[in-house]
Design a protein around this motif. Structure first.
Motif, PDB file in Angstrom:
ATOM      1  N   ALA A  92       1.059  -1.478  -0.331  1.00  0.00           N
ATOM      2  CA  ALA A  92      -0.125  -0.125  -0.143  1.00  0.00           C
ATOM      3  C   ALA A  92       0.854   1.435  -0.259  1.00  0.00           C
ATOM      4  CB  ALA A  92      -1.032  -0.477   1.341  1.00  0.00           C
ATOM      5  N   ALA A  93       1.094   2.617  -1.112  1.00  0.00           N
ATOM      6  CA  ALA A  93       1.836   3.357  -1.148  1.00  0.00           C
ATOM      7  C   ALA A  93       1.226   4.449  -1.487  1.00  0.00           C
ATOM      8  CB  ALA A  93       3.096   3.026  -2.404  1.00  0.00           C
ATOM      9  N   PRO A  94       1.619   5.222  -1.717  1.00  0.00           N
ATOM     10  CA  PRO A  94       0.943   6.687  -2.046  1.00  0.00           C
ATOM     11  C   PRO A  94       1.443   6.753  -3.514  1.00  0.00           C
ATOM     12  CG  PRO A  94       2.795   6.993  -0.763  1.00  0.00           C
ATOM     13  CD  PRO A  94       2.818   5.818  -0.469  1.00  0.00           C
ATOM     14  N   ARG A  95       2.980   6.242  -3.886  1.00  0.00           N
ATOM     15  CA  ARG A  95       3.639   6.955  -5.484  1.00  0.00           C
ATOM     16  C   ARG A  95       4.219   5.374  -6.016  1.00  0.00           C
ATOM     17  NH1 ARG A  95       5.260   9.724  -1.333  1.00  0.00           N
ATOM     18  NH2 ARG A  95       4.116  11.206  -1.624  1.00  0.00           N
ATOM     19  N   ARG A  96       4.152   5.971  -7.231  1.00  0.00           N
ATOM     20  CA  ARG A  96       5.615   4.466  -7.331  1.00  0.00           C
ATOM     21  C   ARG A  96       6.152   5.340  -8.896  1.00  0.00           C
ATOM     22  NH1 ARG A  96       3.404   1.061 -12.065  1.00  0.00           N
ATOM     23  NH2 ARG A  96       4.979  -1.109 -12.377  1.00  0.00           N
ATOM     24  N   THR A  97       7.210   5.225  -9.378  1.00  0.00           N
ATOM     25  CA  THR A  97       7.505   4.941 -10.667  1.00  0.00           C
ATOM     26  C   THR A  97       7.996   4.044 -11.584  1.00  0.00           C
ATOM     27  OG1 THR A  97       9.209   6.805  -9.364  1.00  0.00           O
ATOM     28  CG2 THR A  97       9.959   6.472 -11.485  1.00  0.00           C
ATOM     29  N   ASP A  98       7.304   4.121 -12.374  1.00  0.00           N
ATOM     30  CA  ASP A  98       7.233   3.138 -13.425  1.00  0.00           C
ATOM     31  C   ASP A  98       8.960   2.984 -14.325  1.00  0.00           C
ATOM     32  OD1 ASP A  98       7.812   1.588 -16.510  1.00  0.00           O
ATOM     33  OD2 ASP A  98       5.696   2.007 -15.728  1.00  0.00           O
ATOM     34  N   PRO A  99       9.251   1.796 -13.036  1.00  0.00           N
ATOM     35  CA  PRO A  99      10.808   1.670 -13.669  1.00  0.00           C
ATOM     36  C   PRO A  99      11.203   2.108 -15.455  1.00  0.00           C
ATOM     37  CG  PRO A  99      10.181   0.108 -12.312  1.00  0.00           C
ATOM     38  CD  PRO A  99       9.138   0.179 -13.490  1.00  0.00           C
ATOM     39  N   ASP A 100      10.167   1.797 -16.295  1.00  0.00           N
ATOM     40  CA  ASP A 100      10.584   1.142 -18.311  1.00  0.00           C
ATOM     41  C   ASP A 100      10.816   2.737 -18.740  1.00  0.00           C
ATOM     42  OD1 ASP A 100      10.208  -1.311 -18.249  1.00  0.00           O
ATOM     43  OD2 ASP A 100       8.394  -1.139 -18.872  1.00  0.00           O
TER      44      ASP A 100
END
Length: 404
Positions: A144-152
């Motif tokens: 459960a996270a507020p944000r994510r960076t797409d590795p691609d």
């Protein structure tokens, strides 16, 4: 050494510090609550990876896996160590879990970092290869996270908690500085722009799939590999903001990912993928959702000790995943650990209390003492047997793996 007295200081349901001894006692209590703790299985124990191992149902999955199933393996989480303030509660819970694992001869390694990153996936894959015989049997996904960076692409996504279609009004529970409960109506604006896409990108199945693809690409899946992503449906009383909102869209994506992965894994290694729909609990994530605090307090008021805590739920999940109990799936292929919560008679009583709930009447309808205690315990406070007037060491190091 950095001993000091730690008192609870909070802004609403968010606490500024955590108590190491309280966090450790709670983890110990979870371990002790697991039935029939197995002896050490050594190098023949199944290898498990728990992503999101330091809080909520992910912590329960880790403790139940170690104590009840006897797994070895890896836990991944993202916590902050002690500095000007104490470490996060998850930091101290992880240290306590590692200590118990070592005490019971479980070879379990904890990694602190961004589970969304390919760097963490590479680190885990290397560790499985070098330390755990090159095969993994189980993966529990609980992020459960507020944000994510797409590795691609490098694109940054941020999840939001909003209804879909129109603004949503709901009753909500809060406490003033004196601890007095207040029931009020709060309104949340509807999702707009790319809110749904952003939330699905963070909280949906994209990263779970990426973990499976990464491990598959390294040839690390054991025959019969099983993976479960932890999810929640909840009550019709909270559906407008949760299951029918942006988070619900992400949960639907997670469940579709499970169905896709189930087909892929059946062909790849005779494996399977499921979502596990867990029951209600007071967690650091759930307390941020308007209406959930009121609902949880009312649910406890109806059920009392019949509420099944996360450690009980996840012990049952491990039994189903390992074959110790039959895999009990609903029509959409989901493991259901929430039937005690969603029983029609329970929901009818909670709904009746919800309609009656006001600031004046809430104390007689909800278990407020239980709810307040649960919130405090998320940070290691209000734990029986802990002397909160005594100085306590806060500079506890992250648990580093010992030689197996």
């Amino acid at each position: 050494m950095s001993e000091r007295v730690i008192a609870p200081r909070n802004r609403g349901f968010l606490f500024l510090d955590s108590h190491p001894s309280g966090c450790a006692r709670l983890v110990g209590d979870m371990w002790d609550a697991v039935p029939a703790t197995v002896p050490s299985l050594g190098a023949v124990a199944p290898v498990a990876l728990v992503i999101g191992s330091s809080a909520g149902h992910g912590l329960a999955a880790t403790v139940a896996g170690l104590a009840h199933t006897g797994v070895r393996g890896i836990g991944v989480c993202f916590e902050k160590g002690p500095d000007r303030r104490t470490g996060t509660a998850g930091w101290y819970r992880t240290a306590a879990t590692a200590e118990l694992a070592a005490k019971h001869d479980r070879d379990f390694v904890f990694l602190n970092g961004d589970a969304f990153s390919d760097g963490m996936k590479d680190t885990v894959a290397d560790l499985v290869t070098e330390r755990f015989g090159g095969k993994i049997d189980y993966l529990i996904y609980s992020v459960a996270a507020p944000r994510r960076t797409d590795p691609d692409t490098g694109r940054k996504y941020a999840s939001v908690l909003k209804p879909i279609g129109e603004a949503y009004r709901t009753k909500s529970l809060s406490f003033d500085d004196n601890g007095t409960a207040e029931v009020a109506i709060v309104e949340t604006a509807a999702a707009d722009g790319d809110d749904i896409e952003q939330t699905v990108a963070v909280m949906g199945g994209a990263d779970w799939r990426r973990w499976i693809d990464h491990l598959t690409g390294r040839g690390l899946l054991a025959d019969g590999f099983t993976t479960a992503a932890l999810s929640y449906i909840g009550s019709p009383l909270t559906a407008g903001l949760y299951r029918q909102g942006t988070i619900g869209a992400a949960k639907a994506d997670l469940e579709q990912t499970a169905r896709d992965l189930d087909e892929l894994l059946a062909e790849e290694c005779g494996g399977r993928a499921v979502t596990s729909v867990n029951g209600a609990a007071v967690t650091q994530s759930s307390t941020a959702i308007p209406g959930i605090a009121l609902y949880a307090g009312l649910l406890r008021g109806v059920l009392g000790d019949r509420m099944v805590p996360p450690i009980g739920q996840l012990t049952a999940l491990w039994d189903q995943l390992t074959g110790a109990a039959a895999l009990d799936l609903d029509d959409e292929g989901r493991v259901r650990l929430d039937t005690w919560e969603l029983a029609p008679d329970v929901q009818a009583e909670v709904a009746e209390r919800w309609q009656a709930a006001t600031t004046t009447d809430i104390a007689g309808l909800a278990d407020l003492d239980w709810f307040r205690e649960q919130v405090h315990q998320l940070y290691g406070f209000a734990v029986p047997g802990i002397d909160y007037t005594a100085p306590i060491e806060t500079d506890i190091p992250w648990p580093h793996p010992t030689t197996p």
